[in-house]
Design a protein around this motif. Structure first.
Motif, PDB file in Angstrom:
ATOM      1  N   UNK A  15       0.814  -1.217   0.000  1.00 18.08           N
ATOM      2  CA  UNK A  15       0.000   0.000   0.000  1.00 18.08           C
ATOM      3  C   UNK A  15       0.846   1.265   0.000  1.00 18.08           C
ATOM      4  N   UNK A  16       2.138   1.156   0.364  1.00 17.29           N
ATOM      5  CA  UNK A  16       3.000   2.348   0.368  1.00 17.29           C
ATOM      6  C   UNK A  16       3.268   2.860  -1.041  1.00 17.29           C
ATOM      7  N   UNK A  17       3.113   2.001  -2.036  1.00 20.71           N
ATOM      8  CA  UNK A  17       3.332   2.427  -3.416  1.00 20.71           C
ATOM      9  C   UNK A  17       2.133   3.205  -3.970  1.00 20.71           C
ATOM     10  N   UNK A  18       1.057   3.273  -3.194  1.00 17.63           N
ATOM     11  CA  UNK A  18      -0.157   3.996  -3.602  1.00 17.63           C
ATOM     12  C   UNK A  18      -0.345   5.191  -2.677  1.00 17.63           C
ATOM     13  N   UNK A  19      -0.590   6.341  -3.242  1.00 27.03           N
ATOM     14  CA  UNK A  19      -0.789   7.568  -2.465  1.00 27.03           C
ATOM     15  C   UNK A  19      -2.251   7.995  -2.560  1.00 27.03           C
ATOM     16  N   UNK A  20      -2.788   8.436  -1.441  1.00 29.88           N
ATOM     17  CA  UNK A  20      -4.120   9.028  -1.422  1.00 29.88           C
ATOM     18  C   UNK A  20      -3.988  10.512  -1.725  1.00 29.88           C
ATOM     19  N   UNK A  21      -4.630  10.956  -2.785  1.00 34.71           N
ATOM     20  CA  UNK A  21      -4.438  12.326  -3.272  1.00 34.71           C
ATOM     21  C   UNK A  21      -5.732  13.134  -3.170  1.00 34.71           C
ATOM     22  N   UNK A  22      -5.568  14.390  -2.895  1.00 32.86           N
ATOM     23  CA  UNK A  22      -6.685  15.337  -2.798  1.00 32.86           C
ATOM     24  C   UNK A  22      -6.568  16.367  -3.916  1.00 32.86           C
ATOM     25  N   UNK A  23      -7.651  16.578  -4.630  1.00 31.10           N
ATOM     26  CA  UNK A  23      -7.672  17.543  -5.730  1.00 31.10           C
ATOM     27  C   UNK A  23      -8.462  18.772  -5.313  1.00 31.10           C
ATOM     28  N   UNK A  24      -7.823  19.926  -5.385  1.00 34.14           N
ATOM     29  CA  UNK A  24      -8.448  21.185  -5.005  1.00 34.14           C
ATOM     30  C   UNK A  24      -8.296  22.207  -6.131  1.00 34.14           C
ATOM     31  N   UNK A  25      -9.289  23.071  -6.249  1.00 39.01           N
ATOM     32  CA  UNK A  25      -9.212  24.205  -7.176  1.00 39.01           C
ATOM     33  C   UNK A  25      -8.723  25.405  -6.376  1.00 39.01           C
ATOM     34  N   UNK A  26      -7.488  25.803  -6.619  1.00 41.09           N
ATOM     35  CA  UNK A  26      -6.834  26.823  -5.803  1.00 41.09           C
ATOM     36  C   UNK A  26      -6.720  28.123  -6.599  1.00 41.09           C
ATOM     37  N   UNK A  27      -7.423  29.176  -6.205  1.00 40.18           N
ATOM     38  CA  UNK A  27      -7.239  30.493  -6.858  1.00 40.18           C
ATOM     39  C   UNK A  27      -5.870  31.081  -6.468  1.00 40.18           C
ATOM     40  N   UNK A  28      -5.038  31.344  -7.446  1.00 41.95           N
ATOM     41  CA  UNK A  28      -3.708  31.914  -7.197  1.00 41.95           C
ATOM     42  C   UNK A  28      -3.848  33.436  -7.321  1.00 41.95           C
ATOM     43  N   UNK A  29      -4.164  34.060  -6.228  1.00 44.92           N
ATOM     44  CA  UNK A  29      -4.407  35.510  -6.249  1.00 44.92           C
ATOM     45  C   UNK A  29      -3.094  36.282  -6.238  1.00 44.92           C
ATOM     46  N   UNK A  30      -3.051  37.315  -7.037  1.00 46.55           N
ATOM     47  CA  UNK A  30      -1.836  38.122  -7.134  1.00 46.55           C
ATOM     48  C   UNK A  30      -1.547  38.854  -5.835  1.00 46.55           C
ATOM     49  N   UNK A  31      -2.582  39.187  -5.074  1.00 44.16           N
ATOM     50  CA  UNK A  31      -2.376  39.920  -3.826  1.00 44.16           C
ATOM     51  C   UNK A  31      -1.575  39.106  -2.820  1.00 44.16           C
ATOM     52  N   UNK A  32      -1.627  37.775  -2.913  1.00 41.51           N
ATOM     53  CA  UNK A  32      -0.886  36.911  -1.996  1.00 41.51           C
ATOM     54  C   UNK A  32       0.456  36.514  -2.580  1.00 41.51           C
ATOM     55  N   UNK A  33       0.471  36.190  -3.855  1.00 42.13           N
ATOM     56  CA  UNK A  33       1.678  35.649  -4.465  1.00 42.13           C
ATOM     57  C   UNK A  33       2.639  36.749  -4.894  1.00 42.13           C
ATOM     58  N   UNK A  34       2.135  37.744  -5.559  1.00 37.60           N
ATOM     59  CA  UNK A  34       3.014  38.798  -6.094  1.00 37.60           C
ATOM     60  C   UNK A  34       2.300  40.142  -5.988  1.00 37.60           C
ATOM     61  N   UNK A  35       2.204  40.708  -4.795  1.00 40.64           N
ATOM     62  CA  UNK A  35       1.430  41.955  -4.633  1.00 40.64           C
ATOM     63  C   UNK A  35       2.008  43.131  -5.404  1.00 40.64           C
ATOM     64  N   UNK A  36       3.316  43.139  -5.653  1.00 34.03           N
ATOM     65  CA  UNK A  36       3.938  44.263  -6.366  1.00 34.03           C
ATOM     66  C   UNK A  36       3.946  44.064  -7.873  1.00 34.03           C
ATOM     67  N   UNK A  37       3.625  42.863  -8.331  1.00 33.98           N
ATOM     68  CA  UNK A  37       3.571  42.588  -9.759  1.00 33.98           C
ATOM     69  C   UNK A  37       4.915  42.546 -10.445  1.00 33.98           C
ATOM     70  N   UNK A  38       5.988  42.300  -9.698  1.00 32.88           N
ATOM     71  CA  UNK A  38       7.324  42.296 -10.290  1.00 32.88           C
ATOM     72  C   UNK A  38       7.710  40.950 -10.889  1.00 32.88           C
ATOM     73  N   UNK A  39       7.022  39.907 -10.473  1.00 33.93           N
ATOM     74  CA  UNK A  39       7.336  38.527 -10.899  1.00 33.93           C
ATOM     75  C   UNK A  39       8.775  38.158 -10.530  1.00 33.93           C
ATOM     76  N   UNK A  40       9.293  38.772  -9.484  1.00 30.96           N
ATOM     77  CA  UNK A  40      10.655  38.455  -9.037  1.00 30.96           C
ATOM     78  C   UNK A  40      10.682  37.052  -8.423  1.00 30.96           C
TER      79      UNK A  40
END
Length: 426
Positions: free
Chosen positions: A51-76
Protein backbone atom coordinates in the motif's frame (compact mmCIF):
# COMPACT_ATOMS: atom_id res chain seq x y z
CA UNK A 1 16.85 -72.00 14.14
CA UNK A 2 19.72 -69.94 12.73
CA UNK A 3 18.97 -67.86 9.67
CA UNK A 4 21.03 -68.23 6.54
CA UNK A 5 23.27 -65.49 5.22
CA UNK A 6 20.67 -64.35 2.66
CA UNK A 7 18.08 -63.57 5.33
CA UNK A 8 20.64 -61.67 7.37
CA UNK A 9 21.65 -59.56 4.35
CA UNK A 10 18.03 -58.83 3.42
CA UNK A 11 17.20 -57.77 6.96
CA UNK A 12 20.21 -55.45 6.96
CA UNK A 13 19.22 -53.97 3.61
CA UNK A 14 15.68 -53.29 4.79
CA UNK A 15 16.98 -51.54 7.87
CA UNK A 16 19.37 -49.45 5.80
CA UNK A 17 16.67 -48.54 3.27
CA UNK A 18 14.36 -47.44 6.09
CA UNK A 19 17.14 -45.28 7.55
CA UNK A 20 17.80 -43.73 4.13
CA UNK A 21 14.07 -43.05 3.64
CA UNK A 22 13.87 -41.35 7.05
CA UNK A 23 16.93 -39.26 6.27
CA UNK A 24 15.45 -38.21 2.92
CA UNK A 25 12.17 -37.36 4.65
CA UNK A 26 14.03 -35.22 7.19
CA UNK A 27 15.74 -33.33 4.36
CA UNK A 28 12.49 -32.76 2.47
CA UNK A 29 10.78 -31.62 5.68
CA UNK A 30 13.58 -29.15 6.39
CA UNK A 31 13.38 -27.73 2.87
CA UNK A 32 9.59 -27.39 3.03
CA UNK A 33 9.81 -25.70 6.45
CA UNK A 34 12.38 -23.24 5.11
CA UNK A 35 10.19 -22.50 2.07
CA UNK A 36 7.12 -21.97 4.26
CA UNK A 37 9.01 -19.57 6.52
CA UNK A 38 10.45 -17.73 3.52
CA UNK A 39 7.02 -17.51 1.90
CA UNK A 40 5.53 -16.22 5.17
CA UNK A 41 8.25 -13.58 5.38
CA UNK A 42 7.65 -12.34 1.84
CA UNK A 43 3.87 -12.35 2.23
CA UNK A 44 4.13 -10.37 5.46
CA UNK A 45 6.47 -7.78 3.96
CA UNK A 46 4.47 -7.40 0.75
CA UNK A 47 1.12 -7.18 2.59
CA UNK A 48 2.47 -4.42 4.82
CA UNK A 49 4.38 -2.52 2.16
CA UNK A 50 2.32 -2.83 -1.02
CA UNK A 51 0.00 0.00 0.00
CA UNK A 52 3.00 2.35 0.37
CA UNK A 53 3.33 2.43 -3.42
CA UNK A 54 -0.16 4.00 -3.60
CA UNK A 55 -0.79 7.57 -2.47
CA UNK A 56 -4.12 9.03 -1.42
CA UNK A 57 -4.44 12.33 -3.27
CA UNK A 58 -6.68 15.34 -2.80
CA UNK A 59 -7.67 17.54 -5.73
CA UNK A 60 -8.45 21.19 -5.00
CA UNK A 61 -9.21 24.21 -7.18
CA UNK A 62 -6.83 26.82 -5.80
CA UNK A 63 -7.24 30.49 -6.86
CA UNK A 64 -3.71 31.91 -7.20
CA UNK A 65 -4.41 35.51 -6.25
CA UNK A 66 -1.84 38.12 -7.13
CA UNK A 67 -2.38 39.92 -3.83
CA UNK A 68 -0.89 36.91 -2.00
CA UNK A 69 1.68 35.65 -4.46
CA UNK A 70 3.01 38.80 -6.09
CA UNK A 71 1.43 41.96 -4.63
CA UNK A 72 3.94 44.26 -6.37
CA UNK A 73 3.57 42.59 -9.76
CA UNK A 74 7.32 42.30 -10.29
CA UNK A 75 7.34 38.53 -10.90
CA UNK A 76 10.65 38.45 -9.04
CA UNK A 77 11.86 34.95 -8.22
CA UNK A 78 12.50 35.79 -4.56
CA UNK A 79 8.98 37.20 -4.18
CA UNK A 80 7.34 34.18 -5.81
CA UNK A 81 9.41 31.77 -3.74
CA UNK A 82 8.54 33.39 -0.43
CA UNK A 83 4.80 33.81 -1.01
CA UNK A 84 2.29 32.29 1.40
CA UNK A 85 1.10 29.41 -0.78
CA UNK A 86 -0.20 27.47 2.20
CA UNK A 87 -2.83 30.15 2.78
CA UNK A 88 -4.05 29.68 -0.79
CA UNK A 89 -4.31 25.92 -0.35
CA UNK A 90 -6.08 26.15 3.00
CA UNK A 91 -8.50 28.79 1.65
CA UNK A 92 -9.40 26.37 -1.15
CA UNK A 93 -10.07 23.64 1.42
CA UNK A 94 -12.13 26.03 3.59
CA UNK A 95 -14.26 26.80 0.55
CA UNK A 96 -15.36 23.15 0.55
CA UNK A 97 -16.70 23.51 4.12
CA UNK A 98 -17.97 27.09 4.59
CA UNK A 99 -19.87 26.07 7.74
CA UNK A 100 -16.62 25.40 9.63
CA UNK A 101 -15.87 28.72 11.30
CA UNK A 102 -14.45 27.81 14.70
CA UNK A 103 -10.69 28.33 14.84
CA UNK A 104 -9.95 24.98 16.50
CA UNK A 105 -12.25 23.12 14.11
CA UNK A 106 -10.63 24.79 11.10
CA UNK A 107 -7.23 23.72 12.37
CA UNK A 108 -8.46 20.12 12.50
CA UNK A 109 -9.88 20.51 9.00
CA UNK A 110 -6.56 21.84 7.73
CA UNK A 111 -4.87 18.69 9.03
CA UNK A 112 -6.22 16.90 5.97
CA UNK A 113 -3.79 18.74 3.71
CA UNK A 114 -0.16 17.67 3.66
CA UNK A 115 2.62 20.23 3.87
CA UNK A 116 3.65 18.98 0.46
CA UNK A 117 0.72 20.85 -1.08
CA UNK A 118 2.48 24.13 -0.35
CA UNK A 119 5.62 23.02 -2.19
CA UNK A 120 3.65 21.57 -5.10
CA UNK A 121 1.78 24.82 -5.65
CA UNK A 122 4.95 26.90 -5.34
CA UNK A 123 6.70 24.75 -7.95
CA UNK A 124 3.79 25.15 -10.34
CA UNK A 125 3.66 28.92 -10.00
CA UNK A 126 7.43 29.42 -10.18
CA UNK A 127 7.63 27.22 -13.27
CA UNK A 128 4.82 29.18 -14.93
CA UNK A 129 4.17 32.69 -13.46
CA UNK A 130 1.31 33.07 -15.93
CA UNK A 131 -0.80 31.04 -13.49
CA UNK A 132 -1.00 34.07 -11.19
CA UNK A 133 -4.54 35.38 -11.30
CA UNK A 134 -5.99 32.06 -12.43
CA UNK A 135 -7.39 29.00 -10.64
CA UNK A 136 -5.03 26.05 -10.51
CA UNK A 137 -6.19 22.45 -10.18
CA UNK A 138 -3.83 21.04 -7.56
CA UNK A 139 -3.57 17.31 -6.90
CA UNK A 140 -1.46 16.58 -3.83
CA UNK A 141 -1.10 13.77 -1.25
CA UNK A 142 -3.19 14.04 1.89
CA UNK A 143 -1.63 13.91 5.36
CA UNK A 144 -0.49 10.49 6.56
CA UNK A 145 -3.31 9.98 9.08
CA UNK A 146 -5.94 10.45 6.38
CA UNK A 147 -3.91 8.31 4.00
CA UNK A 148 -4.09 5.50 6.56
CA UNK A 149 -7.84 6.15 6.91
CA UNK A 150 -8.39 5.84 3.16
CA UNK A 151 -6.41 2.57 3.09
CA UNK A 152 -8.47 1.04 5.88
CA UNK A 153 -5.70 1.17 8.48
CA UNK A 154 -7.77 3.19 10.97
CA UNK A 155 -10.31 1.38 13.11
CA UNK A 156 -13.23 3.82 13.08
CA UNK A 157 -15.17 1.62 15.50
CA UNK A 158 -12.85 2.60 18.34
CA UNK A 159 -13.72 5.49 20.66
CA UNK A 160 -12.45 8.90 19.62
CA UNK A 161 -10.03 8.98 22.53
CA UNK A 162 -8.18 6.00 21.08
CA UNK A 163 -7.94 7.41 17.54
CA UNK A 164 -5.72 10.08 16.02
CA UNK A 165 -8.72 11.32 14.00
CA UNK A 166 -12.02 12.39 15.52
CA UNK A 167 -15.45 11.77 14.03
CA UNK A 168 -15.72 15.22 12.44
CA UNK A 169 -12.40 14.80 10.63
CA UNK A 170 -13.49 11.42 9.35
CA UNK A 171 -16.79 12.95 8.23
CA UNK A 172 -15.04 15.79 6.38
CA UNK A 173 -12.77 13.33 4.61
CA UNK A 174 -15.69 11.11 3.61
CA UNK A 175 -17.45 14.19 2.24
CA UNK A 176 -14.45 14.98 0.07
CA UNK A 177 -14.50 11.39 -1.19
CA UNK A 178 -18.18 11.64 -2.05
CA UNK A 179 -17.48 14.81 -4.04
CA UNK A 180 -14.86 12.94 -6.06
CA UNK A 181 -11.96 15.03 -4.76
CA UNK A 182 -10.08 12.07 -3.25
CA UNK A 183 -8.31 9.63 -5.56
CA UNK A 184 -5.50 7.07 -5.54
CA UNK A 185 -2.34 7.16 -7.61
CA UNK A 186 1.27 6.05 -7.70
CA UNK A 187 3.21 7.45 -4.75
CA UNK A 188 5.90 9.41 -6.59
CA UNK A 189 7.24 10.87 -3.36
CA UNK A 190 8.43 7.43 -2.31
CA UNK A 191 10.79 7.30 -5.29
CA UNK A 192 11.88 10.92 -5.79
CA UNK A 193 12.13 12.35 -2.25
CA UNK A 194 14.64 11.95 0.53
CA UNK A 195 13.64 11.39 4.15
CA UNK A 196 11.10 13.68 5.78
CA UNK A 197 9.38 14.20 9.13
CA UNK A 198 6.03 13.78 7.37
CA UNK A 199 5.49 10.15 6.28
CA UNK A 200 3.56 11.09 3.15
CA UNK A 201 6.55 13.12 1.93
CA UNK A 202 9.30 10.67 2.92
CA UNK A 203 11.07 8.77 0.16
CA UNK A 204 13.98 6.47 -0.49
CA UNK A 205 15.78 8.43 -3.20
CA UNK A 206 18.25 10.05 -0.82
CA UNK A 207 19.09 6.73 0.81
CA UNK A 208 19.30 5.07 -2.59
CA UNK A 209 21.83 7.63 -3.82
CA UNK A 210 23.76 7.24 -0.56
CA UNK A 211 23.89 3.48 -1.13
CA UNK A 212 25.04 4.04 -4.71
CA UNK A 213 27.91 6.35 -3.71
CA UNK A 214 28.90 4.04 -0.87
CA UNK A 215 28.97 0.98 -3.13
CA UNK A 216 30.97 2.85 -5.78
CA UNK A 217 33.63 3.67 -3.18
CA UNK A 218 33.54 0.08 -1.93
CA UNK A 219 33.93 -1.37 -5.43
CA UNK A 220 36.67 1.07 -6.44
CA UNK A 221 38.76 0.11 -3.41
CA UNK A 222 38.00 -3.55 -2.74
CA UNK A 223 37.95 -4.97 -6.28
CA UNK A 224 41.46 -3.99 -7.50
CA UNK A 225 43.02 -4.61 -4.09
CA UNK A 226 41.25 -7.93 -3.69
CA UNK A 227 42.20 -9.19 -7.15
CA UNK A 228 45.80 -8.01 -6.79
CA UNK A 229 46.11 -9.72 -3.41
CA UNK A 230 44.63 -12.96 -4.79
CA UNK A 231 46.95 -12.94 -7.80
CA UNK A 232 49.98 -12.40 -5.62
CA UNK A 233 49.05 -15.09 -3.10
CA UNK A 234 48.12 -17.62 -5.76
CA UNK A 235 50.71 -16.97 -8.47
CA UNK A 236 53.75 -15.30 -6.89
CA UNK A 237 53.86 -15.76 -3.11
CA UNK A 238 56.22 -18.51 -1.87
CA UNK A 239 54.72 -21.27 0.23
CA UNK A 240 56.10 -20.54 3.68
CA UNK A 241 54.91 -19.79 7.21
CA UNK A 242 54.32 -16.10 6.49
CA UNK A 243 52.03 -16.94 3.58
CA UNK A 244 50.15 -19.43 5.73
CA UNK A 245 49.62 -16.77 8.42
CA UNK A 246 48.29 -14.32 5.81
CA UNK A 247 45.87 -16.90 4.43
CA UNK A 248 44.58 -17.81 7.88
CA UNK A 249 44.02 -14.16 8.74
CA UNK A 250 42.16 -13.53 5.48
CA UNK A 251 39.84 -16.45 6.23
CA UNK A 252 39.35 -15.20 9.77
CA UNK A 253 38.55 -11.66 8.58
CA UNK A 254 35.78 -13.04 6.38
CA UNK A 255 34.07 -14.36 9.53
CA UNK A 256 34.52 -11.26 11.71
CA UNK A 257 31.17 -9.65 12.74
CA UNK A 258 30.45 -6.59 10.63
CA UNK A 259 30.06 -4.28 13.63
CA UNK A 260 33.78 -4.79 14.40
CA UNK A 261 34.59 -3.12 11.08
CA UNK A 262 32.30 -0.27 12.11
CA UNK A 263 34.26 0.18 15.33
CA UNK A 264 37.48 0.16 13.32
CA UNK A 265 36.11 2.82 10.97
CA UNK A 266 34.96 4.92 13.92
CA UNK A 267 38.40 4.79 15.53
CA UNK A 268 40.59 5.11 12.43
CA UNK A 269 38.73 6.98 9.68
CA UNK A 270 36.76 9.34 11.94
CA UNK A 271 38.88 9.52 15.08
CA UNK A 272 42.38 9.46 13.60
CA UNK A 273 42.06 10.76 10.03
CA UNK A 274 39.14 13.10 10.81
CA UNK A 275 37.09 12.23 7.71
CA UNK A 276 33.57 13.69 7.51
CA UNK A 277 30.99 11.85 9.56
CA UNK A 278 28.03 10.18 7.86
CA UNK A 279 29.66 10.42 4.42
CA UNK A 280 29.61 7.72 1.70
CA UNK A 281 33.41 7.95 1.55
CA UNK A 282 33.74 6.66 5.13
CA UNK A 283 30.97 4.13 4.59
CA UNK A 284 32.71 2.85 1.48
CA UNK A 285 36.03 2.54 3.31
CA UNK A 286 34.42 0.52 6.10
CA UNK A 287 32.52 -1.74 3.71
CA UNK A 288 35.70 -2.20 1.64
CA UNK A 289 37.45 -3.67 4.68
CA UNK A 290 34.50 -5.98 5.20
CA UNK A 291 34.19 -7.02 1.53
CA UNK A 292 37.91 -7.42 0.81
CA UNK A 293 38.34 -10.92 2.36
CA UNK A 294 35.31 -12.22 0.43
CA UNK A 295 36.71 -10.96 -2.88
CA UNK A 296 40.18 -12.33 -2.14
CA UNK A 297 38.85 -15.79 -1.31
CA UNK A 298 36.56 -15.88 -4.36
CA UNK A 299 39.35 -14.65 -6.65
CA UNK A 300 41.79 -17.26 -5.33
CA UNK A 301 39.28 -20.04 -5.91
CA UNK A 302 38.70 -18.75 -9.46
CA UNK A 303 42.46 -18.66 -10.13
CA UNK A 304 42.87 -22.18 -8.77
CA UNK A 305 40.17 -23.42 -11.16
CA UNK A 306 42.32 -22.48 -14.19
CA UNK A 307 44.16 -25.68 -15.26
CA UNK A 308 47.96 -25.72 -14.84
CA UNK A 309 48.26 -26.63 -18.52
CA UNK A 310 47.24 -23.06 -19.44
CA UNK A 311 50.16 -21.67 -17.47
CA UNK A 312 52.56 -24.29 -18.80
CA UNK A 313 51.53 -23.68 -22.40
CA UNK A 314 51.97 -19.90 -22.07
CA UNK A 315 55.37 -20.27 -20.43
CA UNK A 316 56.36 -22.86 -23.04
CA UNK A 317 55.91 -20.43 -25.93
CA UNK A 318 58.04 -17.78 -24.22
CA UNK A 319 55.55 -15.71 -22.25
CA UNK A 320 56.79 -14.14 -19.04
CA UNK A 321 55.19 -14.87 -15.70
CA UNK A 322 53.32 -11.55 -15.78
CA UNK A 323 52.16 -12.10 -19.37
CA UNK A 324 50.93 -15.57 -18.43
CA UNK A 325 48.91 -14.22 -15.53
CA UNK A 326 47.52 -11.10 -17.21
CA UNK A 327 46.85 -12.48 -20.70
CA UNK A 328 45.79 -16.06 -19.97
CA UNK A 329 45.08 -16.95 -16.34
CA UNK A 330 43.27 -13.81 -15.19
CA UNK A 331 40.85 -13.57 -18.17
CA UNK A 332 39.84 -17.21 -17.67
CA UNK A 333 39.32 -16.65 -13.94
CA UNK A 334 37.44 -13.37 -14.41
CA UNK A 335 33.88 -14.88 -14.41
CA UNK A 336 34.49 -16.46 -11.01
CA UNK A 337 36.08 -13.26 -9.71
CA UNK A 338 33.10 -11.19 -10.89
CA UNK A 339 30.68 -13.63 -9.27
CA UNK A 340 32.46 -13.36 -5.92
CA UNK A 341 32.63 -9.59 -6.23
CA UNK A 342 28.91 -9.23 -6.92
CA UNK A 343 28.07 -11.46 -3.96
CA UNK A 344 30.38 -9.40 -1.75
CA UNK A 345 28.79 -6.16 -2.97
CA UNK A 346 25.32 -7.58 -2.34
CA UNK A 347 26.35 -8.31 1.23
CA UNK A 348 27.71 -4.76 1.56
CA UNK A 349 24.44 -3.33 0.21
CA UNK A 350 22.48 -4.99 3.00
CA UNK A 351 24.80 -4.06 5.87
CA UNK A 352 23.59 -1.78 8.65
CA UNK A 353 25.65 -2.28 11.81
CA UNK A 354 29.02 -0.90 10.60
CA UNK A 355 27.34 2.15 9.08
CA UNK A 356 25.49 2.91 12.30
CA UNK A 357 28.84 3.14 14.06
CA UNK A 358 30.11 5.85 11.70
CA UNK A 359 27.05 8.07 12.03
CA UNK A 360 25.07 7.24 8.89
CA UNK A 361 21.97 6.91 11.07
CA UNK A 362 21.45 10.69 11.12
CA UNK A 363 18.29 12.27 9.72
CA UNK A 364 19.22 13.46 6.21
CA UNK A 365 16.51 15.41 4.38
CA UNK A 366 18.63 16.22 1.31
CA UNK A 367 19.83 13.99 -1.51
CA UNK A 368 23.64 13.56 -1.35
CA UNK A 369 25.56 15.14 -4.20
CA UNK A 370 28.83 13.24 -3.80
CA UNK A 371 30.88 10.93 -1.63
CA UNK A 372 31.56 13.71 0.90
CA UNK A 373 27.94 14.81 1.37
CA UNK A 374 26.05 13.74 4.50
CA UNK A 375 23.86 10.79 3.62
CA UNK A 376 22.32 7.57 4.76
CA UNK A 377 21.87 4.23 3.02
CA UNK A 378 18.85 2.08 2.30
CA UNK A 379 19.26 -0.47 5.15
CA UNK A 380 19.83 2.33 7.67
CA UNK A 381 16.80 4.20 6.31
CA UNK A 382 14.77 1.06 6.96
CA UNK A 383 16.14 0.97 10.50
CA UNK A 384 15.18 4.64 11.06
CA UNK A 385 11.63 4.13 9.83
CA UNK A 386 11.25 0.91 11.83
CA UNK A 387 12.01 2.91 14.98
CA UNK A 388 9.15 5.33 14.29
CA UNK A 389 5.82 4.73 16.08
CA UNK A 390 3.71 6.08 13.20
CA UNK A 391 1.93 3.45 11.13
CA UNK A 392 2.66 5.32 7.89
CA UNK A 393 6.41 5.05 8.48
CA UNK A 394 6.09 1.31 9.09
CA UNK A 395 4.31 1.05 5.76
CA UNK A 396 7.17 2.87 4.07
CA UNK A 397 9.67 0.68 5.89
CA UNK A 398 8.08 -2.43 4.36
CA UNK A 399 8.14 -0.82 0.92
CA UNK A 400 11.84 0.00 1.33
CA UNK A 401 12.50 -3.63 2.33
CA UNK A 402 10.76 -4.80 -0.84
CA UNK A 403 12.95 -2.49 -2.93
CA UNK A 404 16.12 -3.58 -1.10
CA UNK A 405 15.28 -7.27 -1.55
CA UNK A 406 14.64 -6.60 -5.24
CA UNK A 407 18.14 -5.15 -5.65
CA UNK A 408 19.67 -8.07 -3.75
CA UNK A 409 17.82 -10.62 -5.90
CA UNK A 410 18.94 -8.81 -9.06
CA UNK A 411 22.58 -8.77 -7.93
CA UNK A 412 22.59 -12.44 -6.95
CA UNK A 413 20.82 -13.38 -10.17
CA UNK A 414 23.47 -11.46 -12.12
CA UNK A 415 26.18 -13.40 -10.28
CA UNK A 416 24.58 -16.74 -11.19
CA UNK A 417 24.10 -15.64 -14.81
CA UNK A 418 27.72 -14.52 -15.17
CA UNK A 419 28.99 -17.79 -13.75
CA UNK A 420 26.84 -19.91 -16.06
CA UNK A 421 27.46 -17.83 -19.18
CA UNK A 422 31.24 -17.44 -18.99
CA UNK A 423 32.28 -20.44 -16.93
CA UNK A 424 34.37 -22.95 -18.88
CA UNK A 425 34.38 -26.69 -18.37
CA UNK A 426 37.85 -28.21 -18.37
Amino acid sequence: MPRNITDIVRAGLKKRYRAEARFRLYGITAILAALVLLFTLFVTIVSQGASAFVATELTLSVPVTAAVVDPEGTRAEATLSGANYRKLVLDALDAQFPDVQDRIERRKLHAIVSDGATYDLREKVMANPALIGTTVTLTTPVASDFDMLAKGQVDVSQPESLRRLNDRQIGWFNTLKERGLVSFGLDRNLFVNADSRQPELAGIFGALMGSLYTLLVTLALSFPMGVAAAVYLEEYAPRNRLTDIIEVNINNLAAVPSIVFGLLGLAIFLGFFGLPRSAPLVGGLVLSLMTLPTIIIAARVALQSVPPSIREAALGIGASKMQTVLHHVLPLALPGIMTGTIIGMARALGETAPLLMIGMVAFIADTPEGILSPSTVLPVQIYIWADSPERAFLERMSAAIIILLTFLVIMNTAAVWLRRKFERKW
